[in-house]
Design an enzyme around this catalytic site. Structure first.
Site, PDB file in Angstrom:
ATOM      1  N   SER A   1      10.939   3.580  -5.520  1.00 40.78           N
ATOM      2  CA  SER A   1      11.748   4.005  -6.663  1.00 40.78           C
ATOM      3  C   SER A   1      11.284   5.373  -7.138  1.00 40.78           C
ATOM      4  O   SER A   1      10.103   5.735  -6.999  1.00 40.78           O
ATOM      5  CB  SER A   1      11.613   2.997  -7.810  1.00 40.78           C
ATOM      6  OG  SER A   1      12.198   3.496  -8.999  1.00 40.78           O
TER       7      SER A   1
ATOM      8  N   LYS B   1       5.825   0.354  -7.106  1.00 42.79           N
ATOM      9  CA  LYS B   1       6.725   1.069  -6.206  1.00 42.79           C
ATOM     10  C   LYS B   1       6.008   2.172  -5.432  1.00 42.79           C
ATOM     11  O   LYS B   1       6.342   2.438  -4.274  1.00 42.79           O
ATOM     12  CB  LYS B   1       7.904   1.643  -6.993  1.00 42.79           C
ATOM     13  CG  LYS B   1       8.891   0.582  -7.484  1.00 42.79           C
ATOM     14  CD  LYS B   1       9.424  -0.264  -6.349  1.00 42.79           C
ATOM     15  CE  LYS B   1      10.628  -1.095  -6.732  1.00 42.79           C
ATOM     16  NZ  LYS B   1      11.056  -1.985  -5.619  1.00 42.79           N
TER      17      LYS B   1
ATOM     18  N   TYR C   1       5.985  -1.211 -12.966  1.00 38.75           N
ATOM     19  CA  TYR C   1       7.003  -1.034 -11.922  1.00 38.75           C
ATOM     20  C   TYR C   1       6.689   0.201 -11.076  1.00 38.75           C
ATOM     21  O   TYR C   1       6.741   0.166  -9.849  1.00 38.75           O
ATOM     22  CB  TYR C   1       8.362  -0.911 -12.605  1.00 38.75           C
ATOM     23  CG  TYR C   1       9.552  -0.767 -11.701  1.00 38.75           C
ATOM     24  CD1 TYR C   1      10.091  -1.866 -11.037  1.00 38.75           C
ATOM     25  CD2 TYR C   1      10.178   0.469 -11.535  1.00 38.75           C
ATOM     26  CE1 TYR C   1      11.213  -1.739 -10.228  1.00 38.75           C
ATOM     27  CE2 TYR C   1      11.299   0.606 -10.737  1.00 38.75           C
ATOM     28  CZ  TYR C   1      11.809  -0.497 -10.088  1.00 38.75           C
ATOM     29  OH  TYR C   1      12.920  -0.363  -9.293  1.00 38.75           O
TER      30      TYR C   1
END
Length: 301
Positions: free
Chosen positions: A152, A169, A165
């Protein structure tokens, strides 16, 4: 040449909706037998039901394709291994793995509970590890495999409120880099996809032209990354029909030793940061080689 997957078997995790569903449908439409894996939980990871995966399987079968549903949690290594064993018993091979499953637990780092950090890491990073480990020896024995990690921009470049997150990622990029090196001799190609798409994972975002961010506009990039002619060690960004490459690069830098080395680093930081002649290293050892070359030149003066 048209990209096809006839005779191949693909596992797509988190395929009950959003990007995963589009990936699964597209792979099936181009001839792959598809394992639609989805725990069926909410976007924060709570709950679970096989209904979502079964609905996608029904779509594939209605279109004339072949698929099977699986509701294993990617955080459960034993359940993942059982899924892989079931696939091998039914179809005898696994050619493609798309690590797409993920959850969100967004908060600023100051307010984030460590449990939420661990859970996001567990689903994104360890989930991909569990699935990849379960198929790795199969792909080695076949001398063929295509694996995609879903990274991401939040990991590559950062995003407020997504420390957990983003960390997960970016960790997937590191995993991809090494697995691509280790898998090369067995034609296992490993890449990363950084998607921008409107799914339930982005439903709270404001100001995006959501009609232009359909997940189906990301999937063409995924299909190339798992094709026979795929690259390896690529980070492909995709969204709204746009495709870009992201790189982890290394500058040529500068040299500083001696008692005032910290001050030299400070004074030369612009030179250290100069991106002219920067490289994309073939492997981590390249950094050490560049540094040792500087040292050799210094000591020969």
């Amino acid at each position: 040449m048209t990209i096809r997957f006839d005779g191949q078997v693909a596992i797509v995790t988190g395929a009950g909706g959003g990007l995963g569903r589009e990936h699964a449908l597209a792979l099936a439409a181009r001839g792959a037998k598809v394992v639609v894996n989805d725990l069926g939980g909410a976007r924060d990871g709570s709950g679970g039901s096989a209904t979502a995966a079964e609905a996608v399987v029904a779509e594939i079968e209605a279109a004339g394709g072949e698929a099977m549903a699986n509701a294993a949690s990617v955080t459960d290594a034993a359940a993942v291994e059982a899924m892989v064993a079931e696939v091998m018993a039914r179809w005898g091979r696994i050619d493609i793995l798309v690590n797409n499953a993920g959850i969100l637990r967004d908060k600023s780092f100051a307010k984030m509970e460590l449990a939420d950090f661990r859970l996001v890491m567990d689903v994104h990073l360890m989930g991909a590890v569990h699935c990849t480990k379960a198929v790795w020896d199969i792909m080695r024995a076949q001398n063929y495999g295509r694996i995609v990690m879903t990274t991401s921009s939040s990991g590559l470049f950062g995003n407020f409120g997504q420390a957990n997150y983003g960390a997960a990622k970016m960790a997937l990029v590191g995993l991809m880099q090494t697995l691509a090196i280790e898998g090369a001799k067995n034609d296992i190609r490993v890449n990363a996809l950084a998607p921008t798409a409107h799914t339930r994972m982005t439903e709270d975002l404001q100001g995006l032209p959501l009609e232009a961010l359909g997940p189906e506009l990301v999937t063409p990039g995924l299909l190339y990354l798992v094709s026979r002619d795929a690259p390896t060690r690529a980070i492909l960004a995709a969204g709204a029909g746009g495709f870009e490459r992201a790189y982890v690069t290394l500058t040529q830098g500068d040299f500083a030793v001696g008692p005032d080395a910290p001050e030299q680093v400070a004074a030369r930081f612009d030179a250290i940061s100069d991106r002219e002649n920067e490289i994309v290293p073939d492997m981590g050892a390249a950094q050490g080689m560049i540094e040792l070359t500087k040292a050799q030149k210094h000591h020969k003066l």
